[in-house]
Design an enzyme around this catalytic site. Sequence first.
Site, PDB file in Angstrom:
ATOM      1  N   ASP A 458       0.922  -1.367   0.143  1.00 38.62           N
ATOM      2  CA  ASP A 458       0.159  -0.009   0.258  1.00 38.62           C
ATOM      3  C   ASP A 458       0.914   1.047   0.000  1.00 38.62           C
ATOM      4  O   ASP A 458       1.602   1.444   1.045  1.00 38.62           O
ATOM      5  CB  ASP A 458      -0.854  -0.078   1.297  1.00 38.62           C
ATOM      6  CG  ASP A 458      -2.195  -0.748   1.189  1.00 38.62           C
ATOM      7  OD1 ASP A 458      -1.954  -1.740   0.299  1.00 38.62           O
ATOM      8  OD2 ASP A 458      -2.967  -0.819   1.975  1.00 38.62           O
ATOM      9  N   HIS A 514       4.762  -7.285   0.294  1.00 42.02           N
ATOM     10  CA  HIS A 514       4.094  -8.521  -0.136  1.00 42.02           C
ATOM     11  C   HIS A 514       5.107  -8.741  -1.528  1.00 42.02           C
ATOM     12  O   HIS A 514       5.719  -7.994  -1.999  1.00 42.02           O
ATOM     13  CB  HIS A 514       2.727  -8.486  -0.504  1.00 42.02           C
ATOM     14  CG  HIS A 514       1.819  -8.537   0.705  1.00 42.02           C
ATOM     15  ND1 HIS A 514       1.041  -9.393   0.979  1.00 42.02           N
ATOM     16  CD2 HIS A 514       1.793  -7.486   1.755  1.00 42.02           C
ATOM     17  CE1 HIS A 514       0.426  -9.127   2.182  1.00 42.02           C
ATOM     18  NE2 HIS A 514       0.780  -7.836   2.589  1.00 42.02           N
ATOM     19  N   SER A 602       8.734   4.344   4.776  1.00 40.56           N
ATOM     20  CA  SER A 602       9.736   3.641   4.193  1.00 40.56           C
ATOM     21  C   SER A 602       9.700   3.322   2.727  1.00 40.56           C
ATOM     22  O   SER A 602       8.488   3.775   2.410  1.00 40.56           O
ATOM     23  CB  SER A 602       9.986   2.306   4.882  1.00 40.56           C
ATOM     24  OG  SER A 602       8.686   1.989   5.480  1.00 40.56           O
TER      25      SER A 602
END
Length: 653
Positions: A458, A514, A602
Site C-alpha cells: 500500500d 508483499h 519507508s
Amino acid sequence: MGHSASRHNNGAGAEPPLPSRFARFRTRLRLRHRHSARDSDRDRDGAAADSGSRPAVAVAADEFAGIARIRIVKADMRLKDKFFACLSLGERTYRTETSDNTHRPVWNSEKKVVVETNGPHIARISVFETNRFSKNTLVGYCEVDLFDLLTKDLDKEHIEDLALLDPSSSTNTMGTISISCHIEDPVETEQSFARRVLAIVDYNEDGKLSLSEFSDLMKAFGNGLAVNKIEELFRQADTNGDDIVDMDELAALLADQQEKEPIISNCPVCGESLGKYDNINDMIHMTLCFDEGTGNQIMTGGFLTDKQASYGWMFKLSEWANFSSYDVGLRSGSTASHILVFDRRTKRLVEEAIDGKIVLSMRALYQSKVGLTLIDTGVKDILKNLSEKQGKKMNSPESAKDIPKFLELFMGQINMDETKDPIESFKTFNDFFVRQLKPSARPIAYNDQNSIATCAADCRLMAFSSVDESTRFWVKGRKFSIEGLLGADVHCNELNNGSLVIFRLAPQDYHRFHVPVSGTVEKFVEIPGCLYTVNPIAVNSKYCNVFTENKRVVSIISTSEFGKVAFVAIGATMVGSITFLKEKGDYVHKGDEFGYFSFGGSTVICVFEKDAIQFDADLLANSERSLETLVQVGTTLGISKRKKELQVPELQK
C-alpha cells in the site's frame, strides 16, 4: 411576435426519432467495455493496461459520455456548526458557499462536469465544518459512482439521499446529504448550447426568432461560412415562410450544422477562438462557459483537491506571498509544501497528510546547501540515533496510548475496519503499526497467472522503464544508479539498464510488504547506511542520495516470467527495523507476505531486467508527470514481455 412557430413535417420520410437519453448513455457505457476488451488484447501483445488517468488536453469524441449536472442540495448533520461541501472528480474540485444553518445546512449548489466513458467517474463529496483562521475540519464524506447513478433513468429533479461516512471509521455515519445528478448526453448538450447562443438575440424572450435577429448573431460570432449559411438554415426551419421560427427548432439545426461544419468561430461568452481541437470540444467549451457566464453554477472551482479547497486564509496568504505552492510535480523549493498523489481507484488527486512543521524542517535540511553541510557534519548520525531511540520507544507498553492520536492525525486515511485484530489488542504502538489486514482486504489480481506482476505495498508508486527515466522525472540524487542501489555483492549484468518501480510507504499506510512476482529467493544482503527520510522532498533533492546511502536489505528473486527481480527494502527516518518473513531458498508466490517495516515511513524498490516487464500504462503516464500513484497491495503492476500466458483478461487495477 404575433406569429405561430413553424414546424417540421413529421410525416412520411421523416427521420426516425432519437433513442432516449439513457438508452444512448447505456450504449456509450457498453462501448466503454468493448474498448476495455480491445485494450486487453493489446496487453497480451506487450502493452500495459489502459490508463484512463492522465487528463487529456481535449476530450475524444468517442469517449464523451455527456455533461453531468451535479447539485448538492442539503445535509442533515449530527454536529452543530457552519458547514460547506466540496465536490471532487478527477483532478478538479469545487466548493459550495458556507451555509448559515448550523444543523441542516442548505446549499442548493450545482456544477456541470464532463463525463468520459474511460475517465474519472467516482465523485467524492466532502463536508467540512468551518474554522475562519486556519484549515477547516473534514467531518463526513461519501463517494458516488456517476455511472451507477446516471443509468438509473431517474427524473431530472430526483433527489438522492446518501449517508455521510465518518472519516475515522467508514462504519459510522455523521449524517446524510441530499444530491441530484442528471446527465446531458451529446445530442442534448449540442442543442442546449445552440439554444443559449440563440437566446442572446431573443430580445423579448418569447422563444422565437426573426431572420434579422439570427443574422445579427451570426455576423457577430460567425465565421466566413456563416454568411452563406444564415438564410439556408433559417429557411430550413421556416417551413411556412412567415420569417419567424421556433428557437428550439433552429437550435437543433444550428447544432447539427456546427457538428458537421462549424460556423461559430468565437465563444460568445469569453471570446476565445474555437476550432483548436474538434467540434465536440468547442461545444463542451461553450456549454460550460455559458453556465459560468450566466451565474448558473454556484460552486467555486480552481481547486485540485478537497483539502486545498478547505484551507483558510492563512494558506491563501502563504500562496500569495510565494511561501508555498499547490500543484503536481517535483517537490523542490516552495513546491515542496504539499504532496499530491493520484488515487488509482477513484482517479482523483488527493493530498498526503503531513505536519507543516515537518515539511519546513525537511525543506531546510534536504533542499539547500546549508542543509547538506549539516548532514555532512553530523546530522546523519543524529537521525540514526533518533530513529533507534524512537524504535525502542514504540516497542514499549506506554506507546500504546499514542495509537488514538495517530488515528486522529490521519483521520480518513486509515481504515480500521480492514484490520485483522481489534485496536485494543495492540499492546504497543509498533504492534499496531505492523498490523495485519483481513485476508479479504487485499485480493491479489490474477493470482493464478504468474506473468502478471502485482503491487508490493500500500503506497505511492513511481514506475520507470529505465534509470534514465527515473532520474529525469523523480530521483534527483546525483549518485543514483542500479549498482549503487544494489551494492557490489548483489549487482549483476542482467539488472543493468533495467526497469524499476518505487513503492513509497507513508506512516499512515499498511506497513507489511508483499511479493510482486512468483519465484525462488536466491539471497538476502544487508547494506548498512543512513536513515534519511524517503519523502519526495528528499528524493527530489539534488543534494541528497537517499536510496543509495540509506540502510537497506536487498533480496533477489529468480522467476520464470521476469528473470531476476531485485527487491530492495529501504529504511528511513524513524524506521526501527526491517523484518523479512521468508528465507533464502524459499519459493514465494506473488501476493505472499514478505516482511514488514516497523515505525516510520519507508520504501521498497523493485528492479527488473531490461525488457522483462511492461508496466501498466497509467502508472507510467503518471510517473512521466512526476506524480505518484496511490495503489494497494495486489493490484496490477505490469505484464511479462517474455512469457505471456494465453487469454490474459483485462487487467483490473
